[in-house]
Design a protein around this motif. Sequence first.
Motif, PDB file in Angstrom:
ATOM      1  N   MET A 242       0.802  -1.217   0.000  1.00 61.80           N
ATOM      2  CA  MET A 242       0.000   0.000   0.000  1.00 61.80           C
ATOM      3  C   MET A 242       0.842   1.277   0.000  1.00 61.80           C
ATOM      4  O   MET A 242       0.364   2.336  -0.396  1.00 61.80           O
ATOM      5  N   VAL A 243       2.073   1.195   0.457  1.00 61.87           N
ATOM      6  CA  VAL A 243       2.907   2.407   0.514  1.00 61.87           C
ATOM      7  C   VAL A 243       3.840   2.533  -0.679  1.00 61.87           C
ATOM      8  O   VAL A 243       4.606   3.486  -0.763  1.00 61.87           O
ATOM      9  N   VAL A 244       3.794   1.573  -1.594  1.00 63.11           N
ATOM     10  CA  VAL A 244       4.657   1.648  -2.784  1.00 63.11           C
ATOM     11  C   VAL A 244       4.286   2.877  -3.615  1.00 63.11           C
ATOM     12  O   VAL A 244       3.122   3.100  -3.939  1.00 63.11           O
ATOM     13  N   GLU A 245       5.279   3.705  -3.926  1.00 61.80           N
ATOM     14  CA  GLU A 245       5.060   4.879  -4.772  1.00 61.80           C
ATOM     15  C   GLU A 245       5.247   4.459  -6.228  1.00 61.80           C
ATOM     16  O   GLU A 245       6.343   4.091  -6.648  1.00 61.80           O
ATOM     17  N   ARG A 246       4.173   4.519  -6.984  1.00 66.10           N
ATOM     18  CA  ARG A 246       4.198   4.046  -8.360  1.00 66.10           C
ATOM     19  C   ARG A 246       4.306   5.212  -9.330  1.00 66.10           C
ATOM     20  O   ARG A 246       3.566   6.183  -9.233  1.00 66.10           O
ATOM     21  N   GLU A 247       5.240   5.102 -10.276  1.00 69.13           N
ATOM     22  CA  GLU A 247       5.296   6.048 -11.388  1.00 69.13           C
ATOM     23  C   GLU A 247       4.541   5.399 -12.538  1.00 69.13           C
ATOM     24  O   GLU A 247       5.023   4.464 -13.169  1.00 69.13           O
ATOM     25  N   ILE A 248       3.339   5.892 -12.792  1.00 66.07           N
ATOM     26  CA  ILE A 248       2.450   5.218 -13.735  1.00 66.07           C
ATOM     27  C   ILE A 248       2.620   5.779 -15.140  1.00 66.07           C
ATOM     28  O   ILE A 248       2.568   6.989 -15.354  1.00 66.07           O
ATOM     29  N   SER A 249       2.828   4.886 -16.077  1.00 68.19           N
ATOM     30  CA  SER A 249       2.867   5.252 -17.488  1.00 68.19           C
ATOM     31  C   SER A 249       1.986   4.270 -18.246  1.00 68.19           C
ATOM     32  O   SER A 249       1.654   3.200 -17.750  1.00 68.19           O
ATOM     33  N   VAL A 250       1.612   4.641 -19.457  1.00 68.33           N
ATOM     34  CA  VAL A 250       0.743   3.784 -20.253  1.00 68.33           C
ATOM     35  C   VAL A 250       1.558   2.634 -20.836  1.00 68.33           C
ATOM     36  O   VAL A 250       2.576   2.858 -21.488  1.00 68.33           O
ATOM     37  N   LEU A 251       1.091   1.423 -20.609  1.00 74.08           N
ATOM     38  CA  LEU A 251       1.785   0.245 -21.104  1.00 74.08           C
ATOM     39  C   LEU A 251       0.890  -0.495 -22.088  1.00 74.08           C
ATOM     40  O   LEU A 251      -0.223  -0.895 -21.741  1.00 74.08           O
ATOM     41  N   MET A 252       1.365  -0.661 -23.302  1.00 80.61           N
ATOM     42  CA  MET A 252       0.612  -1.410 -24.283  1.00 80.61           C
ATOM     43  C   MET A 252       1.450  -2.581 -24.794  1.00 80.61           C
ATOM     44  O   MET A 252       2.444  -2.393 -25.491  1.00 80.61           O
ATOM     45  N   PRO A 253       1.082  -3.808 -24.424  1.00 77.56           N
ATOM     46  CA  PRO A 253       1.786  -4.964 -24.983  1.00 77.56           C
ATOM     47  C   PRO A 253       1.578  -5.029 -26.486  1.00 77.56           C
ATOM     48  O   PRO A 253       0.606  -4.498 -27.022  1.00 77.56           O
ATOM     49  N   LYS A 254       2.491  -5.696 -27.164  1.00 78.88           N
ATOM     50  CA  LYS A 254       2.335  -5.942 -28.588  1.00 78.88           C
ATOM     51  C   LYS A 254       2.604  -7.409 -28.861  1.00 78.88           C
ATOM     52  O   LYS A 254       3.258  -8.098 -28.076  1.00 78.88           O
ATOM     53  N   VAL A 255       2.073  -7.869 -29.950  1.00 75.18           N
ATOM     54  CA  VAL A 255       2.287  -9.256 -30.365  1.00 75.18           C
ATOM     55  C   VAL A 255       3.370  -9.253 -31.437  1.00 75.18           C
ATOM     56  O   VAL A 255       3.222  -8.606 -32.473  1.00 75.18           O
TER      57      VAL A 255
END
Length: 289
Positions: A242-255
């Motif tokens: 719960m205390v983890v500071e996340r740097e959120i970015s958009v992640l799009m997997p590809k095939v």
Amino acid sequence: MRELPKELTLPSGLVPPEPPDPPVTPKDAATVMLVRDTAAGLEVFLQRRVRGMAFAGGMTVFPGGGVDRRDADTSIAWHGPAPEWWAERFFCDVGLARALVCAAVRETFEESGVLLAGPDGDSVVADVRPFAAAREQLVNRELSLAGFLAEAGLVLRADLLRPWANWLTPEQETRRFDTRFFLARLPEGQLADGETSEASDTRWQRPGDALDDWKAGRDGLLPPTWTTLAELEDCGTVAEAMVVEREISVLMPKVARDGDTLRIVLPGDPLYDGSPAHLDARPDDRIGR
């Protein structure tokens, strides 16, 4: 971020030979990792989606689903970080941020019976049984989250959620979601159940054990689920997660085609940029969408 294992592959007939042109517009969605502490360590709530469902049928996932337009209702009683705070974390406008948090709370209640709400900002519902009929009405879209909370005299507890990640379905898919991942501790006194038509079974499991089941072929995992489980495996307790500071970015997997194998790759993998249907998903492209 953990690198996806090379074993995370797709059957050759699963991906359309040509991606939709233009690509399908992703639907905003929210998913919640419910976690709890046990003597054996942190556990997360998982459900296996019913086989034959249009999206991720038969796969093991976290509770979640698409945003309902009514989730943006500004009349919802709210406690915790304001929508503006969530908008900054998820790089979206304030209205969408509000809807995402509300969708996270609603979908968690619909799919697991866990309600992240209480009579006020200092308490959480301990017994959700009186709200069984309302839960069914929410599932059937006969009742909005705003209507339910107002009728029950409850406050949405946004402070019980933490932002975790943002995953975008690849352009090759005909059903696409722009999904924000949230983390939430199981409220004291509440129980998560499997009373949803979308899941064939549900369970609490340590993240590492869930990954072992995937490796042994007992479960199917999508890239976001595999990655999130790997990240949660590094957290010994709910408090640590719960205390983890996340740097959120958009992640799009590809095939990507690797010989005769269809591999799932993420940005940073040498195969990523050369794969077809490449999308540069930048957070500011979506603001105001």
